[in-house]
Design a protein around this motif. Structure first.
Motif, PDB file in Angstrom:
ATOM      1  N   ILE A 146     111.942  89.034  39.654  1.00 31.78           N
ATOM      2  CA  ILE A 146     113.087  88.215  38.729  1.00 31.78           C
ATOM      3  C   ILE A 146     112.406  86.919  38.247  1.00 31.78           C
ATOM      4  O   ILE A 146     112.432  86.591  37.327  1.00 31.78           O
ATOM      5  N   GLY A 147     111.478  86.316  39.282  1.00 29.81           N
ATOM      6  CA  GLY A 147     111.149  84.992  38.927  1.00 29.81           C
ATOM      7  C   GLY A 147     109.817  84.909  38.459  1.00 29.81           C
ATOM      8  O   GLY A 147     109.603  83.621  38.050  1.00 29.81           O
ATOM      9  N   THR A 148     108.808  85.684  38.566  1.00 31.69           N
ATOM     10  CA  THR A 148     107.566  85.448  38.226  1.00 31.69           C
ATOM     11  C   THR A 148     107.036  86.513  37.386  1.00 31.69           C
ATOM     12  O   THR A 148     105.723  85.846  36.725  1.00 31.69           O
ATOM     13  N   ILE A 149     107.677  87.238  36.954  1.00 30.91           N
ATOM     14  CA  ILE A 149     107.021  88.485  35.787  1.00 30.91           C
ATOM     15  C   ILE A 149     107.120  87.583  34.297  1.00 30.91           C
ATOM     16  O   ILE A 149     108.037  87.254  33.955  1.00 30.91           O
ATOM     17  N   GLY A 150     105.929  87.379  33.818  1.00 29.37           N
ATOM     18  CA  GLY A 150     105.943  86.981  32.623  1.00 29.37           C
ATOM     19  C   GLY A 150     106.025  85.211  32.580  1.00 29.37           C
ATOM     20  O   GLY A 150     106.167  84.800  31.308  1.00 29.37           O
ATOM     21  N   ILE A 151     105.982  84.693  33.541  1.00 32.04           N
ATOM     22  CA  ILE A 151     106.262  83.452  33.751  1.00 32.04           C
ATOM     23  C   ILE A 151     105.380  82.376  32.801  1.00 32.04           C
ATOM     24  O   ILE A 151     105.683  81.601  32.136  1.00 32.04           O
TER      25      ILE A 151
ATOM     26  N   THR B  24     122.011  75.505  52.963  1.00 34.81           N
ATOM     27  CA  THR B  24     121.390  73.850  52.672  1.00 34.81           C
ATOM     28  C   THR B  24     120.928  74.021  51.359  1.00 34.81           C
ATOM     29  O   THR B  24     121.255  72.821  50.716  1.00 34.81           O
ATOM     30  N   LEU B  25     120.293  74.903  50.996  1.00 34.35           N
ATOM     31  CA  LEU B  25     119.568  74.884  49.676  1.00 34.35           C
ATOM     32  C   LEU B  25     120.841  74.903  48.569  1.00 34.35           C
ATOM     33  O   LEU B  25     120.695  74.236  47.381  1.00 34.35           O
ATOM     34  N   ALA B  26     121.680  75.674  48.734  1.00 33.94           N
ATOM     35  CA  ALA B  26     122.906  76.122  47.688  1.00 33.94           C
ATOM     36  C   ALA B  26     123.618  74.717  47.636  1.00 33.94           C
ATOM     37  O   ALA B  26     123.894  74.252  46.548  1.00 33.94           O
ATOM     38  N   GLN B  27     124.041  74.186  48.756  1.00 30.07           N
ATOM     39  CA  GLN B  27     124.936  73.025  48.796  1.00 30.07           C
ATOM     40  C   GLN B  27     124.158  71.880  48.381  1.00 30.07           C
ATOM     41  O   GLN B  27     124.925  70.903  47.667  1.00 30.07           O
ATOM     42  N   ASN B  28     122.765  71.729  48.197  1.00 28.07           N
ATOM     43  CA  ASN B  28     122.021  70.797  47.689  1.00 28.07           C
ATOM     44  C   ASN B  28     121.237  70.737  46.401  1.00 28.07           C
ATOM     45  O   ASN B  28     120.321  70.148  46.107  1.00 28.07           O
TER      46      ASN B  28
ATOM     47  N   GLN C 286     114.681  74.346  37.214  1.00 24.74           N
ATOM     48  CA  GLN C 286     114.341  74.035  38.655  1.00 24.74           C
ATOM     49  C   GLN C 286     115.381  74.554  39.694  1.00 24.74           C
ATOM     50  O   GLN C 286     115.030  74.942  40.597  1.00 24.74           O
ATOM     51  N   GLY C 287     116.668  74.476  38.975  1.00 25.24           N
ATOM     52  CA  GLY C 287     117.619  74.755  39.884  1.00 25.24           C
ATOM     53  C   GLY C 287     117.746  76.218  39.968  1.00 25.24           C
ATOM     54  O   GLY C 287     118.010  76.949  41.354  1.00 25.24           O
ATOM     55  N   TRP C 288     117.327  76.897  39.091  1.00 21.15           N
ATOM     56  CA  TRP C 288     117.275  78.606  39.196  1.00 21.15           C
ATOM     57  C   TRP C 288     116.105  78.921  40.336  1.00 21.15           C
ATOM     58  O   TRP C 288     116.190  79.869  41.039  1.00 21.15           O
ATOM     59  N   TYR C 289     115.063  78.203  40.174  1.00 25.39           N
ATOM     60  CA  TYR C 289     114.143  78.535  41.290  1.00 25.39           C
ATOM     61  C   TYR C 289     114.455  78.203  42.786  1.00 25.39           C
ATOM     62  O   TYR C 289     114.227  79.033  43.736  1.00 25.39           O
ATOM     63  N   VAL C 290     115.319  77.275  42.842  1.00 32.20           N
ATOM     64  CA  VAL C 290     115.895  76.893  44.324  1.00 32.20           C
ATOM     65  C   VAL C 290     116.716  77.894  44.757  1.00 32.20           C
ATOM     66  O   VAL C 290     116.668  78.538  45.804  1.00 32.20           O
ATOM     67  N   ARG C 291     117.482  78.683  43.695  1.00 32.04           N
ATOM     68  CA  ARG C 291     118.460  79.714  43.971  1.00 32.04           C
ATOM     69  C   ARG C 291     117.730  80.838  44.305  1.00 32.04           C
ATOM     70  O   ARG C 291     117.971  81.586  45.310  1.00 32.04           O
ATOM     71  N   LEU C 292     116.657  81.243  43.656  1.00 31.14           N
ATOM     72  CA  LEU C 292     115.627  82.524  43.825  1.00 31.14           C
ATOM     73  C   LEU C 292     115.074  82.178  45.415  1.00 31.14           C
ATOM     74  O   LEU C 292     114.919  83.315  46.096  1.00 31.14           O
ATOM     75  N   VAL C 293     114.857  81.038  45.654  1.00 33.78           N
ATOM     76  CA  VAL C 293     114.081  80.971  46.938  1.00 33.78           C
ATOM     77  C   VAL C 293     115.201  81.120  48.023  1.00 33.78           C
ATOM     78  O   VAL C 293     114.964  81.765  49.060  1.00 33.78           O
TER      79      VAL C 293
END
Length: 158
Positions: A104-109, A42-46, A82-89
């Motif tokens: 991947i997503g929060t180191i040094g953010i 669902t996340l990927a398709q949307n 934003q799309g990158w974070y949807v993908r990481l989720v």
């Protein structure tokens, strides 16, 4: 790292078989496989829809922001993130673990966005909007599985 890999590595590092509690965790992970695949699909398709709607929602709340400055490059960069974070989720849902976000997503953010002079409070609000849009596409049961991962991102930005 998936929850399965984590369980195996933990047991192996102690030169033992997985304990009954760990086997139950593995069993529950397998039972939730269809749900995790459904959510990730669902996340990927949307993803585009989520990002577009979340951006519109964010701009209503924060109209003066770099992503809404009229500079198409800044808007595209913000929406890409934003799309990158949807993908990481979605990766986290499939893995059953926050590990992809942690590694991947929060180191040094904070440092990265601060160096780009992007207000962190805006990113936090943008991620709240992405979370709201993502959850709106899911059943209540599936939303409960997704929300903590977005909350993890929001905490990392705060």
């Amino acid at each position: 790292m998936s929850i399965v890999t984590e369980l195996i590595l933990n047991a192996d590092s102690e030169a033992r078989y997985p304990a009954p509690k760990e086997l139950r965790i593995f069993q529950d992970f397998l039972k939730s496989g269809e749900q995790r695949i459904r959510i990730a699909s669902t996340l990927a398709q949307n993803e585009d829809r989520i990002v577009q709607n979340a951006s519109a929602r964010f701009w209503e709340r924060c109209p003066v922001t770099p992503s809404n400055s009229g500079n198409p490059r800044k808007t595209a960069s913000c929406q890409r993130d934003q799309g990158w974070y949807v993908r990481l989720v979605a990766y986290c849902i499939l893995a059953g673990s926050e590990q992809p976000l942690a590694e991947i997503g929060t180191i040094g953010i904070k440092e990265m966005y601060n160096s780009l002079e992007i207000p962190l409070r805006n990113l936090v609000e943008a991620m709240r909007c992405v979370k709201e849009e993502s959850i709106s596409l899911l059943s209540a049961e599936d939303a409960v599985e997704v929300a903590p991962y977005f909350d993890y991102i929001i905490r990392a930005l705060s």
